[in-house]
Motif scaffolding. Structure first.
Motif, short mmCIF file in Angstrom:
data_model
loop_
_atom_site.label_atom_id
_atom_site.label_comp_id
_atom_site.label_asym_id
_atom_site.label_seq_id
_atom_site.Cartn_x
_atom_site.Cartn_y
_atom_site.Cartn_z
N GLN A 256 0.86 -1.27 0.00
CA GLN A 256 -0.06 -0.08 0.05
C GLN A 256 0.74 1.45 0.09
O GLN A 256 0.61 2.31 -0.94
CB GLN A 256 -0.99 -0.03 1.18
CG GLN A 256 -1.86 1.19 1.37
CD GLN A 256 -2.67 1.34 2.54
OE1 GLN A 256 -1.88 1.43 3.62
NE2 GLN A 256 -3.96 1.59 2.62
N THR A 257 1.82 1.36 0.73
CA THR A 257 2.69 2.56 0.99
C THR A 257 3.45 2.56 -0.18
O THR A 257 3.75 3.51 -0.91
CB THR A 257 3.61 2.55 2.14
OG1 THR A 257 4.45 1.28 2.46
CG2 THR A 257 2.87 2.52 3.48
N LEU A 258 4.06 1.47 -0.87
CA LEU A 258 4.85 1.33 -2.34
C LEU A 258 3.98 2.31 -3.31
O LEU A 258 4.29 2.58 -4.16
CB LEU A 258 5.15 0.02 -2.71
CG LEU A 258 5.88 -0.05 -3.81
CD1 LEU A 258 7.20 0.52 -3.89
CD2 LEU A 258 6.10 -1.52 -4.35
N ALA A 259 2.52 1.97 -3.38
CA ALA A 259 1.56 2.28 -4.19
C ALA A 259 1.78 4.07 -4.24
O ALA A 259 2.04 4.69 -5.30
CB ALA A 259 0.14 1.94 -4.04
N PHE A 260 2.03 4.51 -3.07
CA PHE A 260 1.96 6.15 -3.02
C PHE A 260 3.36 6.55 -3.17
O PHE A 260 3.43 7.64 -3.88
CB PHE A 260 1.49 6.62 -1.57
CG PHE A 260 0.15 6.42 -1.53
CD1 PHE A 260 -0.96 7.25 -1.93
CD2 PHE A 260 -0.48 5.34 -1.01
CE1 PHE A 260 -2.12 7.31 -1.62
CE2 PHE A 260 -1.75 5.18 -0.67
CZ PHE A 260 -2.62 6.02 -0.95
N GLU A 261 4.38 5.63 -3.13
CA GLU A 261 5.57 6.09 -3.42
C GLU A 261 6.00 6.17 -5.04
O GLU A 261 6.62 6.97 -5.42
CB GLU A 261 6.50 4.90 -2.72
CG GLU A 261 8.01 5.31 -3.30
CD GLU A 261 9.11 4.38 -2.82
OE1 GLU A 261 10.20 4.26 -3.16
OE2 GLU A 261 8.61 3.66 -1.75
N LEU A 262 5.32 5.14 -5.55
CA LEU A 262 5.39 5.21 -6.93
C LEU A 262 4.41 6.05 -7.86
O LEU A 262 5.09 6.68 -8.61
CB LEU A 262 4.82 3.84 -7.57
CG LEU A 262 5.63 2.52 -7.20
CD1 LEU A 262 4.93 1.28 -7.57
CD2 LEU A 262 6.99 2.56 -7.92
N VAL A 263 3.33 6.44 -7.45
CA VAL A 263 2.52 7.46 -8.00
C VAL A 263 3.04 8.87 -7.81
O VAL A 263 2.81 9.75 -8.49
CB VAL A 263 1.02 7.12 -7.48
CG1 VAL A 263 0.89 8.27 -6.09
CG2 VAL A 263 -0.09 7.99 -8.57
N SER A 264 3.89 8.77 -6.63
CA SER A 264 4.43 10.10 -6.49
C SER A 264 5.75 10.37 -7.02
O SER A 264 6.48 11.65 -6.94
CB SER A 264 4.67 10.47 -5.02
OG SER A 264 3.30 10.44 -4.19
N HIS A 265 6.44 9.49 -7.71
CA HIS A 265 7.82 9.62 -8.05
C HIS A 265 7.77 10.75 -9.26
O HIS A 265 6.86 11.09 -10.17
CB HIS A 265 7.91 8.14 -8.89
CG HIS A 265 9.35 7.98 -9.17
ND1 HIS A 265 9.84 8.42 -10.31
CD2 HIS A 265 10.34 7.20 -8.53
CE1 HIS A 265 11.40 8.19 -10.13
NE2 HIS A 265 11.75 7.57 -8.96
N GLU A 266 9.02 11.23 -9.29
CA GLU A 266 9.02 12.42 -10.15
C GLU A 266 8.90 12.15 -11.54
O GLU A 266 8.52 13.02 -12.37
CB GLU A 266 10.59 12.88 -10.12
CG GLU A 266 10.92 13.71 -8.81
CD GLU A 266 12.14 14.41 -8.60
OE1 GLU A 266 13.07 14.19 -9.64
OE2 GLU A 266 12.49 15.15 -7.70
N GLU A 267 9.04 10.75 -11.99
CA GLU A 267 8.86 10.39 -13.42
C GLU A 267 7.49 10.35 -13.67
O GLU A 267 7.17 10.11 -14.92
CB GLU A 267 9.72 9.07 -13.63
CG GLU A 267 11.19 9.25 -13.47
CD GLU A 267 11.95 8.34 -14.31
OE1 GLU A 267 11.66 7.55 -15.35
OE2 GLU A 267 13.05 7.87 -13.60
N THR A 268 6.54 10.19 -12.74
CA THR A 268 5.07 10.47 -12.89
C THR A 268 4.71 11.46 -13.78
O THR A 268 3.99 11.36 -14.88
CB THR A 268 4.38 10.14 -11.91
OG1 THR A 268 4.61 8.53 -11.13
CG2 THR A 268 2.92 10.14 -12.08
N SER A 269 5.25 12.54 -13.30
CA SER A 269 5.08 13.86 -13.85
C SER A 269 6.12 14.93 -13.41
O SER A 269 6.43 15.09 -12.31
CB SER A 269 3.71 14.36 -13.50
OG SER A 269 3.31 15.68 -14.13
N PRO A 270 6.46 15.80 -14.39
CA PRO A 270 7.41 16.98 -13.81
C PRO A 270 6.55 17.91 -13.04
O PRO A 270 7.25 18.53 -12.37
CB PRO A 270 7.86 17.59 -15.10
CG PRO A 270 6.68 17.33 -16.01
CD PRO A 270 6.29 15.86 -15.88
#
Length: 289
Positions: free
Chosen positions: A114-128
């Motif tokens: 669950q916490t990994l999901a928020f780490e991934l969606v918040s990653h810089e490569e998701t959007s500048p």
């Protein structure tokens, strides 16, 4: 062809999750996370990637939220399978996490996914744009929490012991949270990333999510565990009200078919660019697992 597109998306998402988890320490909880994220249709991740393609968002960006929703979905399944909830031994044809390891590891693996999901969606490569990442994360929190999936799960558990079986309207509301909330987040993610209007995709997703759940109820009656990859017939054995028990098998199938048409009609503004999403809607009511 839709099946090829779905498989390609599933492989891309699996590869991304494998890279992310492969960078972590090789300990039992991480191995349990990897076990939980293998297999499945990846429909939610596919919807992220396809809605992103529809809005000209690069796949290299969309893969991050696609992997995020699959991590969150995997967490929900790990916890749903626990003895205190559905108490299942099989998931996707394999032993559930608490059977392969133990209950404590399953709880922690679910927490970590669950916490990994928020780490991934918040990653810089998701959007500048940090505002886009924050919006996706906020929407994911709402979809996965007490306004969405968790509320649906809680209502589902409560329904198992109620003296009065749920009505059709109550089951519809329950499933809009339990199943529909994550599907809605997934289908609108691409529009959110592009800063576009989400209305049409939201309508599509709500119809799709309900059709998906009705199809699940049908499979629980008509499927076999070897094909479905998990136990079947449990709802009927528990005396739970489902779309099939309330509507009857054929009427439930007809309702799912109507919802698919509703989902497809909502995408008219996208023209033939949305054909793959329309095929996805038809897939959910014809799948065998």
């Amino acid at each position: 062809m839709f099946a090829d597109r779905l498989s390609a998306c599933a492989r891309a998402i699996q590869h991304h999750l494998d890279l992310v988890l492969g960078a972590l320490d090789d300990v039992p909880v991480v191995r349990a996370m990897a076990h939980a994220t293998h297999g499945g249709k990846r429909l939610r991740g596919f919807l992220v990637l396809e809605s992103a393609r529809l809005h000209a968002v690069e796949a290299s960006r969309a893969i991050w939220p696609a992997a995020a929703i699959e991590a969150l979905h995997a967490y929900s399944l790990v916890h749903d399978d626990l003895p205190c909830m559905d108490d299942d031994d099989l998931r996707r044809g394999l032993p559930t996490v608490h059977r392969k390891w133990d209950e404590a590891t399953a709880v922690l693996a679910g927490d970590a996914l669950q916490t990994l999901a928020f780490e991934l969606v918040s990653h810089e490569e998701t959007s500048p744009d940090a505002r886009v990442r924050a919006d996706l994360a906020l929407r994911l929190a709402r979809a996965g929490g007490v306004q969405g999936m968790v509320l649906g799960q809680a209502l589902d558990i409560a329904a198992e012991t109620t003296q009065n079986p749920l009505t059709l309207d109550q089951i519809t509301a329950l499933q809009r949270g339990k199943t529909g909330a994550l599907i809605e987040w997934s289908a609108t993610a691409g529009a959110c990333m592009a800063g576009a209007d989400t209305t049409a995709l939201q309508t599509y997703a709500r119809a799709l999510g309900l059709a998906f759940q009705i199809a699940d109820d049908v499979l629980d009656v008509t499927g076999d565990s070897a094909t479905v990859g998990k136990a079947v017939g449990k709802d009927a054995d528990a005396g739970k009200a489902t779309f099939v028990s309330l509507l009857g098998l054929e009427a439930a199938r007809a309702r799912a078919a109507d919802l698919v048409e509703e989902a497809c009609d909502s995408l008219g503004g996208y023209g033939n660019r949305a054909d793959t999403l329309k095929e996805a809607a038809r897939f959910v009511v014809t799948r065998a697992h």
